[in-house]
Design a protein around this motif. Structure first.
Motif, PDB file in Angstrom:
ATOM      1  N   ASP A   1      -3.337   4.593  -5.303  1.00 44.26           N
ATOM      2  CA  ASP A   1      -4.094   3.351  -5.082  1.00 44.26           C
ATOM      3  C   ASP A   1      -4.472   2.713  -6.420  1.00 44.26           C
TER       4      ASP A   1
ATOM      5  N   GLY B   1       0.844  -1.188   0.000  1.00 45.92           N
ATOM      6  CA  GLY B   1       0.000   0.000   0.000  1.00 45.92           C
ATOM      7  C   GLY B   1       0.876   1.233   0.000  1.00 45.92           C
TER       8      GLY B   1
ATOM      9  N   VAL C   1      -0.786   4.410   5.310  1.00 49.16           N
ATOM     10  CA  VAL C   1      -2.159   3.872   5.357  1.00 49.16           C
ATOM     11  C   VAL C   1      -2.337   2.934   6.552  1.00 49.16           C
TER      12      VAL C   1
ATOM     13  N   VAL D   1      -5.666   0.220   1.902  1.00 52.92           N
ATOM     14  CA  VAL D   1      -6.017   1.594   1.499  1.00 52.92           C
ATOM     15  C   VAL D   1      -6.591   2.314   2.720  1.00 52.92           C
ATOM     16  N   ASP D   2      -6.661   3.644   2.622  1.00 52.84           N
ATOM     17  CA  ASP D   2      -7.043   4.474   3.766  1.00 52.84           C
ATOM     18  C   ASP D   2      -8.425   5.060   3.527  1.00 52.84           C
TER      19      ASP D   2
ATOM     20  N   THR E   1      -8.738   9.145   3.728  1.00 50.65           N
ATOM     21  CA  THR E   1      -8.285   9.965   2.591  1.00 50.65           C
ATOM     22  C   THR E   1      -8.988   9.582   1.297  1.00 50.65           C
TER      23      THR E   1
END
Length: 436
Positions: A99, A8, A12, A89-90, A93
């Motif tokens: 990504d 990633g 994250v 992934v975050d 955000t």
């Protein structure tokens, strides 16, 4: 053992998830991007199944185009070597260009990929994860690595995906030697020196790209499998980050071996990457033979230089110092036969058994002469000891009246006395103190 890689973009929560899965605090967690520079490696156990976890990390912002330079390399290496990828992934955000770029690489692989949406701290946020369907990697799995929410469900899915990963079938009872070391230390040259002649005697057990390939070697009175990390397998198609690549391959080879032959470059000495691989060997409780390769390139070979070199290696690897060191050259074939003889002897040391009566006869007088230090005015008495049968690592149990007060330095004293009286060179030893 299966290998799971966490990939990633920076920040994250990869290190937090790594710590959560491995139940450790090895990875440093910080809000600053690029904190994880060393690759973290640990083991995770879930529902009786154990697998290895690698936190790829190491992505430091050096240019405006961080993705092209760093992330792409590491994602490709991770997909080459791992059995399963956790793509983190975050949620806070949302979806970013980075990504999408990583997802593009992952979609091209045949590897199982789980899309993990981190920082989903409450159920109301789960609806926001719908935008990640755009990545084309299946259903997003919402978790919070900081609080642990959802990680149990994630591990259930990981375990289900890894069910198809089978360990390679090799004949039991035949030693497995892994040649490991950092890039350009001479692993390929050593393996070629072993198997370069009379190749009809050597048989490869076919495996998939990501499995260790076992090469059977049975000539000159030896019979063992070489667990390959070097040039027998196909070269990676990417211009890889060599340090990361060597660690990923070493993990696989070390876990599948009985004895690790650690190659050190005589022209460069022992470096940080050698120590990383040495720590992997120790963490997996494998036997060790250190080979100082390229000895033909060293001009001054007198005994003082040899002793200084040996002392430097043992000093860096302390407190475990009871392992053989062989000075060899894979190119000129100097002492490569001794490498095999030493590895075979270390394997036999690992399988050696000490009779209970003999063990007590030697150890009890030593313990009486040097008893454990008293704690809170209480004296610790050790009355009996034995070696536990049928263990992977030589394991000794000492029975005491107050085992909780016997500290680590005294256990090391007992281990050293065992090593002095019995041939255990190159092997890890476990010492346990139990209630009598």
């Amino acid at each position: 053992m299966a290998l799971v890689a966490i990939v990633g973009r920076p920040n994250v929560g990869k290190s937090t998830l790594f710590n959560r899965l491995t139940k450790s605090r090895k990875a440093i967690v910080s809000d600053e991007a690029g904190t994880t520079r060393d690759r973290q490696y640990g083991k995770c156990e879930w529902n009786g199944r154990e697998f290895s976890v690698v936190d790829t990390g190491g992505w430091v912002v050096k240019s405006d185009d961080i993705f092209e330079e760093e992330i792409r390399k590491q994602v490709i290496i991770a997909t080459e070597e791992a059995d399963l990828v956790l793509f983190l992934v975050d949620l806070t955000t949302g979806l970013t260009d980075w990504d999408e770029d990583v997802a593009l690489i992952l979609r091209r692989t045949k590897l199982p990929v789980l899309l993990v949406v981190n920082k989903a701290d409450n159920f109301d946020q789960y609806y926001e994860a719908a935008e990640f369907y755009k990545l084309g990697l299946g259903d997003p799995i919402c978790i919070s690595s900081a609080t642990g929410s959802g990680t149990g469900d994630l591990l259930d899915i990981v375990e289900e995906k890894l069910k198809d990963t089978k360990d390679e079938q090799v004949e039991e009872g035949i030693p497995r030697f892994a040649v490991v070391g950092r890039p350009n230390a001479g692993k390929s040259s050593l393996i070629n020196a072993f198997i370069g002649e009379d190749r009809h005697i050597v048989t490869d057990i076919a495996g998939t790209t990501r499995d260790s390939i076992y090469t059977r070697y049975d000539k000159f009175g030896f019979d063992f499998y070489l667990v390959d990390t070097a040039g027998i397998r196909r070269k990676n198609k990417v211009t890889e980050d060599l340090e990361f690549y060597s660690v990923m391959r070493s993990i696989r080879a070390i876990e599948n071996s009985d004895v690790c032959i650690l190659m050190i470059d005589a022209t460069r000495g022992i470096e940080a990457q050698d120590m990383n691989i040495f720590q992997l060997i120790q963490r997996n409780n494998k036997s060790l033979v250190v080979v100082v390769n390229k000895w033909d390139l060293v001009e001054n070979k007198d005994q003082v230089v040899v002793k200084t070199f040996e002392a430097a290696i043992r000093d860096r690897m302390a407190p475990f110092t009871d392992f053989p060191i062989v000075f060899a050259s894979a190119v000129t074939k100097q002492r490569i036969f001794k490498v095999l003889e030493t590895a075979k002897q270390v394997y036999l040391n690992r399988t050696a058994r000490v009779g209970t009566s003999k063990l007590n006869e030697v150890m009890l007088p030593l313990i009486e002469a040097f008893p454990p230090p008293s704690v809170k005015g209480k004296y610790i008495k050790i009355k009996y000891c034995m070696q536990v049968p049928d263990t992977q690592v030589p394991t000794f149990v000492f029975y005491a009246n107050l085992p909780q007060y016997v500290k680590e330095p005294y256990k090391r004293f007992l281990e050293n006395k065992i090593r002095e009286n019995w041939q255990m060179t190159g092997c890890p030893i476990h010492v346990f103190i139990r209630q009598k």
